[in-house]
Scaffold this active site. Structure first.
Site, PDB file in Angstrom:
ATOM      1  N   ASP A 133      55.653  40.943  35.898  1.00 35.31           N
ATOM      2  CA  ASP A 133      54.413  40.208  35.675  1.00 35.31           C
ATOM      3  C   ASP A 133      54.281  39.086  36.703  1.00 35.31           C
ATOM      4  O   ASP A 133      55.106  38.174  36.738  1.00 35.31           O
ATOM      5  CB  ASP A 133      54.457  39.638  34.252  1.00 35.31           C
ATOM      6  CG  ASP A 133      53.100  39.145  33.802  1.00 35.31           C
ATOM      7  OD1 ASP A 133      52.112  39.855  34.045  1.00 35.31           O
ATOM      8  OD2 ASP A 133      53.032  38.057  33.230  1.00 35.31           O
ATOM      9  N   THR A 167      47.034  39.252  37.889  1.00 35.08           N
ATOM     10  CA  THR A 167      47.602  38.118  38.628  1.00 35.08           C
ATOM     11  C   THR A 167      48.188  38.559  39.962  1.00 35.08           C
ATOM     12  O   THR A 167      47.981  37.896  40.978  1.00 35.08           O
ATOM     13  CB  THR A 167      48.699  37.415  37.802  1.00 35.08           C
ATOM     14  OG1 THR A 167      49.629  38.385  37.338  1.00 35.08           O
ATOM     15  CG2 THR A 167      48.098  36.710  36.621  1.00 35.08           C
ATOM     16  N   THR A 168      48.899  39.694  39.950  1.00 37.99           N
ATOM     17  CA  THR A 168      49.504  40.136  41.205  1.00 37.99           C
ATOM     18  C   THR A 168      48.419  40.510  42.209  1.00 37.99           C
ATOM     19  O   THR A 168      48.512  40.185  43.399  1.00 37.99           O
ATOM     20  CB  THR A 168      50.419  41.341  40.952  1.00 37.99           C
ATOM     21  OG1 THR A 168      51.186  41.093  39.777  1.00 37.99           O
ATOM     22  CG2 THR A 168      51.358  41.560  42.117  1.00 37.99           C
ATOM     23  N   ASP A 186      48.594  41.328  28.200  1.00 42.54           N
ATOM     24  CA  ASP A 186      47.649  41.688  29.264  1.00 42.54           C
ATOM     25  C   ASP A 186      46.661  42.721  28.739  1.00 42.54           C
ATOM     26  O   ASP A 186      45.451  42.625  28.957  1.00 42.54           O
ATOM     27  CB  ASP A 186      48.384  42.277  30.480  1.00 42.54           C
ATOM     28  CG  ASP A 186      49.114  41.197  31.287  1.00 42.54           C
ATOM     29  OD1 ASP A 186      49.081  40.032  30.859  1.00 42.54           O
ATOM     30  OD2 ASP A 186      49.706  41.537  32.328  1.00 42.54           O
TER      31      ASP A 186
HETATM   32  P1  ADP Z   1      48.286  42.823  38.168  1.00 44.05           P
HETATM   33  O1  ADP Z   1      49.197  41.658  37.911  1.00 44.05           O
HETATM   34  O2  ADP Z   1      47.375  42.548  39.317  1.00 44.05           O
HETATM   35  O3  ADP Z   1      47.600  43.312  36.954  1.00 44.05           O
HETATM   36  P2  ADP Z   1      49.829  45.235  38.008  1.00 44.05           P
HETATM   37  O4  ADP Z   1      51.236  45.350  38.418  1.00 44.05           O
HETATM   38  O5  ADP Z   1      49.518  45.239  36.561  1.00 44.05           O
HETATM   39  O6  ADP Z   1      49.248  43.956  38.704  1.00 44.05           O
HETATM   40  O7  ADP Z   1      49.028  46.405  38.712  1.00 44.05           O
HETATM   41  C1  ADP Z   1      47.658  46.569  38.546  1.00 44.05           C
HETATM   42  C2  ADP Z   1      47.145  47.613  39.499  1.00 44.05           C
HETATM   43  O8  ADP Z   1      47.803  48.858  39.238  1.00 44.05           O
HETATM   44  C3  ADP Z   1      45.665  47.858  39.320  1.00 44.05           C
HETATM   45  O9  ADP Z   1      45.077  47.927  40.592  1.00 44.05           O
HETATM   46  C4  ADP Z   1      45.620  49.213  38.618  1.00 44.05           C
HETATM   47  O10 ADP Z   1      44.452  49.951  38.898  1.00 44.05           O
HETATM   48  C5  ADP Z   1      46.816  49.874  39.221  1.00 44.05           C
HETATM   49  N1  ADP Z   1      47.296  51.016  38.433  1.00 44.05           N
HETATM   50  C6  ADP Z   1      47.658  51.083  37.146  1.00 44.05           C
HETATM   51  N2  ADP Z   1      48.050  52.332  36.805  1.00 44.05           N
HETATM   52  C7  ADP Z   1      47.927  53.078  37.939  1.00 44.05           C
HETATM   53  C8  ADP Z   1      48.184  54.446  38.280  1.00 44.05           C
HETATM   54  N3  ADP Z   1      48.653  55.316  37.389  1.00 44.05           N
HETATM   55  N4  ADP Z   1      47.953  54.834  39.543  1.00 44.05           N
HETATM   56  C9  ADP Z   1      47.497  53.961  40.458  1.00 44.05           C
HETATM   57  N5  ADP Z   1      47.245  52.682  40.212  1.00 44.05           N
HETATM   58  C10 ADP Z   1      47.454  52.234  38.979  1.00 44.05           C
HETATM   59 MG    MG Z   2      48.343  44.165  35.264  1.00 41.16          MG
END
Ligand code: ADP
Ligand code: MG
Length: 557
Positions: free
Chosen positions: A67, A100-101, A395
């Site tokens: 996270d 956030t990321t 989240d």
């Molecule tokens: P954040 O802190 O920004 O929410 P995450 O590590 O939760 O970061 O990643 C979010 C990103 O991962 C989003 O751009 C989402 O669309 C992408 N994502 C989630 N599941 C998948 C998947 N199966 N394939 C590709 N991208 C994905």
């Molecule tokens: Mg996320």
């Protein structure tokens, strides 16, 4: 910066011996390097295939997480510019709860691209204006890309939850947890008088328990608290009872407890003790008179009171957390009593309490007509597991809540970033002068998301970008990368679904953070400004997606 370089002969500025000053280009370069180092440090966690970070706090506690905001919170960052980036993550967490990321990664690439523009002697003011224009336009475009959904579209809502949770340690249980999250959010969703949808997360509580598999997590009507009755002779089950919530201690008032008495004969002591006992007895009588079957006390309960309550067959729990008391107020339809002598029957709530000995929990369900509130009981084998699941579920709750309130979702997997980037490049044509370059630089920066998603999953990021751009230029605006298969495909079909709220916020906060850093053209520091090589490492371009918090952070820890 060396001693000789220091500004001299400027009477307005008096610097101490250790003080240093940086201006213009070198100030900007310094700040950009620091901010980018932070962005690099979390980038490798983006997406479901992102890596986790193990963080060791100064007290030696360990947090393993994926996270972004948690990572940045736990890192001991001691550099003002780097802190601005941390604030991006915090704002994002507060406003949207997810993304956030993404926000931090985009901020990092905005700054990287800004640096190139600065190298071409484009003035920071033009870059800032261009970024602001682009950021506003991007929000509009996101609104256009957003797709309407119905509030009972459980399947899509579960995909929203699942997408937000992926990568957060609950992969195998994602289906079950997504279902719980959607049920939970829907059960606290109400239609307001003006017809708008309100998701009131205040009526939703998360409890965690270690020892069992995440698969046994459940959604409870009402609440759960892990407390023992204060006395072993008390009942452990109360059906449809009257419940008193009290936030004053059921003890002698402090003044009396501290009173010193000089006793001259044994009779006097007896009398004194009797008086105390009477006072405590009176507290219990008040409770009995109210007709309470259960007492949940936020503070302590005197031994004597415990004893009398047990004799009266009243169940009592003490030192119940304030947050639990406030939540149970809703569940039981009660008021919180602060002065027992002034309490009335109307202050009591009603509900059923059941003790689960194995789990050392009380399940508390409201039976009043105005009772509302549900508890999401999350389980996992260890604290680390439960904590990470809780972050993921939090989240997910936020984004499902926003999907319900706005009635809109977005495709994921980098699809919105690629689409907005391509639309921004068109928009750039309408922007004059050097700001145009900044708008284009902004568009390029958005592509960091699909690029890093691919990179973190071990796919070729260039190939992925080429395929994505091609699909989008042919009008397939929902095409993104599915990191589970490596396919570039319609992400709605693949069940990768996000929300416009979180994405809009991510773009705004990234843009604002970049602009803040760019606005600084002068650093006057009371301390040492040396960056000890961090500039080189921090500026390592696309680098390996796995590059963690290594050397890049060195200069600012
Ligand atoms: P954040 O802190 O920004 O929410 P995450 O590590 O939760 O970061 O990643 C979010 C990103 O991962 C989003 O751009 C989402 O669309 C992408 N994502 C989630 N599941 C998948 C998947 N199966 N394939 C590709 N991208 C994905
Ligand atoms: Mg996320």
């Amino acid at each position: 910066m060396s001693q000789q370089q220091r500004m001299q002969g400027q009477p307005m500025i008096i610097l101490g011996d250790d003080a240093q000053r940086m201006k213009d280009k070198s100030a900007q370069e310094h700040n950009i390097a620091a901010a980018r180092a932070v962005a690099e440090s979390v980038r490798s966690t983006l997406g479901p295939k992102g890596m986790d970070k193990m963080l060791v706090t100064s007290l030696g506690d360990i947090v393993v997480t994926n996270d972004g905001v948690t990572i940045l919170d736990e890192m001991d960052i001691d550099n003002p510019t780097a802190e601005m980036v941390v604030e991006v993550a915090e704002t994002q967490e507060e406003e949207a709860g997810d993304g956030t990321t993404t926000a931090v990664a985009i901020a990092g690439d905005l700054l990287k691209n800004a640096e190139d523009l600065l190298d071409q002697d484009i003035h920071p003011t033009a870059i800032i204006k261009g970024f602001t224009l682009a950021s506003e336009q991007a929000r509009d475009e996101l609104e256009e890309i957003a797709v309407d959904i119905e509030n009972d579209d459980d399947e899509t809502l579960r995909q929203v939850a699942g997408t937000a949770m992926t990568g957060k340690g609950a992969e195998q249980y994602s289906d079950h947890l997504s279902e719980l999250v959607v049920d939970a959010a829907q059960s606290v969703t109400v239609e307001a008088d003006d017809g708008s949808t309100v998701v009131d997360l205040a009526f939703l509580k998360i409890e965690t328990q270690t020892g069992q598999s995440p698969a046994s997590s459940e959604l409870l009507e009402g609440g759960a608290i892990s407390k023992d009755p204060v006395h072993e002779d008390m009942p452990t089950t109360v059906e449809d009872g009257d419940v008193l919530l009290v936030d004053e201690p059921l003890e002698l008032s402090e003044a009396e407890a501290d009173t010193q008495v000089s006793v001259t004969d044994p009779g006097q002591l007896d009398q004194f003790l009797q008086q105390e006992e009477q006072e405590l007895r009176a507290l219990v009588d008040d409770i009995v008179d109210l007709g309470a079957d259960v007492v949940l006390c936020q503070k302590g309960i005197d031994d004597m009171v415990q004893h009398y309550l047990a004799k009266e067959g009243i169940l009592a729990l003490r030192r119940v957390k304030r947050s639990d008391i406030e939540f149970l107020r809703e569940v039981l339809g009660a008021k919180v009593v602060s002065d027992l002598s002034a309490a009335t029957e109307a202050d009591l709530g009603t509900g059923t309490l059941r003790r689960d000995e194995d789990e050392e929990l009380f399940y508390i369900e409201g039976t009043a007509e105005n009772a509302h509130g549900v508890t999401l009981l999350l389980r996992g084998s260890t604290d680390h597991v439960v904590d990470e699941i809780e972050r993921g579920v939090n989240d997910a709750l936020d984004v499902v809540g926003s999907a319900l309130t706005t009635g809109q979702v977005l495709p994921g997997g980098g699809a919105p970033e690629i689409e907005v980037a391509s639309r921004l490049r068109e928009f750039a044509d309408s922007v004059s002068g050097r700001q145009q370059l900044a708008v284009e630089a902004y568009a390029d920066a958005l592509e960091v998301v699909p690029r890093v998603l691919a990179e973190n999953a071990g796919y070729d990021s260039i190939d992925t970008l080429v395929d994505l751009r091609a699909a989008h230029s042919e009008g397939s605006e929902q095409v993104g990368i599915n990191v589970h298969t490596g396919e570039v495909e319609n992400t709605f079909d693949a069940g990768i679904v996000e929300t416009p709220t979180a994405k809009k916020q991510a773009l705004s906060s990234a843009g604002e953070a970049a602009n803040l850093v760019l606005k600084i053209d002068d650093i006057i520091s009371a301390g040492d400004l040396s960056t000890e090589g961090e500039e080189d490492e921090g500026a390592g371009g696309m680098g390996g997606g796995m590059g963690g918090m290594g050397g890049g952070m060195g200069g600012m820890m």
